[in-house]
Structures are given as C-alpha cells and as structure tokens.
Scaffold this motif. Structure first.
Motif, PDB file in Angstrom:
ATOM      1  N   THR A 136      -1.750   6.109   1.831  1.00 49.85           N
ATOM      2  CA  THR A 136      -1.412   7.492   1.498  1.00 49.85           C
ATOM      3  C   THR A 136      -0.191   7.525   0.585  1.00 49.85           C
ATOM      4  OG1 THR A 136      -2.277   8.350   3.586  1.00 49.85           O
ATOM      5  CG2 THR A 136      -0.656   9.710   2.435  1.00 49.85           C
ATOM      6  N   ASN A 167      -8.353   9.931   0.881  1.00 46.67           N
ATOM      7  CA  ASN A 167      -6.989   9.736   1.329  1.00 46.67           C
ATOM      8  C   ASN A 167      -6.138  10.971   1.089  1.00 46.67           C
ATOM      9  OD1 ASN A 167      -7.664   7.144   2.021  1.00 46.67           O
ATOM     10  ND2 ASN A 167      -7.046   6.293   0.052  1.00 46.67           N
ATOM     11  N   LYS A 227      -1.971   3.583   5.823  1.00 50.92           N
ATOM     12  CA  LYS A 227      -2.948   4.648   5.601  1.00 50.92           C
ATOM     13  C   LYS A 227      -3.367   4.789   4.140  1.00 50.92           C
ATOM     14  CE  LYS A 227      -1.141   7.425   9.455  1.00 50.92           C
ATOM     15  NZ  LYS A 227      -2.329   7.271  10.316  1.00 50.92           N
TER      16      LYS A 227
END
Length: 306
Positions: free
Chosen positions: A123, A22, A121
């Motif tokens: 993230t 990630n 995501k």
C-alpha cells in the motif's frame, strides 16, 4: 504494452470510486508554531495501522496526555483520522530541544508506517506537506525545525516532476481556480511519496467544503486559531489546513498513480479510495492545466531520472 484498466471513475475523483485493488493512505501535514497536525484519509481496513502509528509515538512518551485524535467515517468504505501533536512553549533552550525530539519522533514513525504498509500490504503512503521555505517567519515556525521534518522525509527521495492542480473557489456566485504547484518526490525504496505544495490559501479555504462538494469557499478567520467555513461551521484553523493539504495531496496521487503501479511500463495505478466527491472538470485533461506539453507520468519520471 501497458495494461489498461476499465473504470468508470478513471481520472475523476469520486466518493464511490472502486477500491478492488490495493488501497492508498493519504496524509496531510500542517505545521505551525503551536502544533503539528496530521490528517489521514484511508480505507477503513487501514484504521488499525494508523492507530498503531499513534501507539508507537505514545511508547516514546513524547505525546504525554495532551494530544488530540479522533476518527470519523467518509462514505461507505473510507474514513478520516486526525492527530494534533502540541509543541511546548516558551521557546527557551530546554523547550526547543523537546520540540525537536517530538518532531523527530512523529516524522520517523510516519516513515516506518510507510515502510510497513509497503512491505506487508503493498500500500503506498502519500504524504502532503507545505513548502514553507519563504514564509516560515510569517508562520512563526523555526526554519531549522521545518527543515527537520522536510529533511527526514525528503532526503532519501528522488524528484519525479512538478504538476499543477486546480482548486475551484466559489465567491460571490462566481467560480475561479487557484493553481497549486505540486512537487512530487519518491522515496528511494518506494516506501512513500511526497507531494510538496505551495502554502497559498491552505488556511483560508474551507476544507469541509472541498471534501463534501469538490469545490470550496473562503474561510473567515476568527480568534483563537478558529475559522468559520462556508457551510457555517466553526472549526480549528490547523485542522482545516490539514484537510485542505490532504485533499490536494489526494488529487496529486490521482495524477501519479499510473507511475506508482508500474514505473517501468507506466501501467494503470491501483483504483484506490479517491479523495472526494466528483471534482468539477478535473479529469485527465485538467491534471495538465497550465502546461499543455506535459507528457505521460511515466515518461516524465524517466526523463527526470535520466
């Protein structure tokens, strides 16, 4: 048992660090009387996310046509995006109200960006901001406006710990280090992290040197909010400060990324795009500079949370 991840760049920020897991989005924020300056350091795969962040701000019609945004590559896979949001003057009642609206929109949309990145995501968003409590008068920043940005970001957060980051400065052929105290805070739903740094020298160091060489030189202040960097480039002073804050924030991320990956077990963090070329001497040992008794990041969080 914590999972060990092998990587040749472990604990050592380098431009070619692996990013096979990630990624991470780093944002440095500089506040001053005339503008709010944001510098994003990100993998190119996240450029559209930041562009959408700017579009969301534009939809509220607080930016007008006066804002500045530009993008440029960094290495093979990473990039910078710079956003300058001008604040209206003079400071009468009407303009103060408008400044408050702009500040609120820019900050809340940044929080939404962190939430969207985490949910879609996985993230992390790492936000770097200066600790301006004692020098807001010198910077000519209204204290309530500064607290507005800080309160929106920090109110729903938990303190992790305070770490020290060394930044090397080359002056007259000699290297010295400036120690930055970074207070790390985590948003309660893991949407973003805050790296609050002391503002010492953030406008007086060459941000270009930091990102290109891992060390820096003093920047010469010029008129009209311009500075001349050590590599003989004249750049906007606020842009330069945002670069320095983003770089320090990136190093702070390296210190806490094991916790971000797995706070329960202290597992290895995602090997995300690192914040710059190899930093002289900045390995795991340098992350604990000035405090030899600092335990592991996961242990620190458990102790502070208790």
């Amino acid at each position: 048992m914590a999972r060990k991840t092998k990587n040749k760049n472990a604990g050592n920020p380098g431009q070619n660090a692996s990013s096979n897991t990630n990624p991470v989005l780093i944002c440095g924020i500089d506040q001053n009387k005339a503008s709010i300056d944001l510098l994003f350091y990100l993998p190119r795969s996240l450029i559209d996310e930041v562009v959408n962040y700017v579009k969301e701000i534009r939809r509220t019609r607080v930016l007008g046509e006066l804002y500045t945004i530009f993008t440029w590559p960094y290495g093979d896979n990473n990039a910078f995006i710079y956003l300058k949001v001008p604040l209206p003057e003079p400071l009468n009642k009407r303009y103060k109200r408008w400044r408050k609206v702009i500040t609120s929109v820019v900050t809340t949309q940044l929080i939404k960006l962190g939430r969207r990145l985490r949910n879609t995501k996985n993230t992390p968003l790492i936000i770097g901001i200066e600790r301006l409590t004692k020098i807001h008068m010198e910077r000519k920043i209204d204290f309530l406006r500064y607290r507005q940005i800080y309160n929106l970001l920090a109110k729903p957060t938990t303190h992790i710990n305070t770490i020290k980051i060394p930044i090397p400065i080359e002056e007259d052929g000699k290297i010295k280090y400036i120690m930055y105290d970074i207070e790390i805070r985590k948003e309660n739903h893991d949407y973003y992290y805050i790296a609050e740094t002391n503002p010492r020298w953030t406008s007086s160091l060459c941000g270009l040197d930091l990102w290109l060489h891992g060390k820096t030189t003093p920047a010469t202040k010029l008129t009209h909010r311009l500075v001349r960097c050590g590599i003989d480039e004249v750049i906007d002073r606020d842009f330069n400060a945002a670069m320095v804050i983003a770089y320090i924030t990136g190093l702070a991320y390296l210190a806490i990324k094991r916790y971000i990956a797995n706070p329960a077990r202290g597992g290895e963090g995602p090997w995300a795009p690192s914040p710059g070329p190899t930093h002289p001497g900045l390995g795991r040992r340098m992350m604990k500079a000035g405090n030899n008794n600092v335990p592991d990041v996961a242990v620190r969080y458990t102790a502070s949370a208790a």
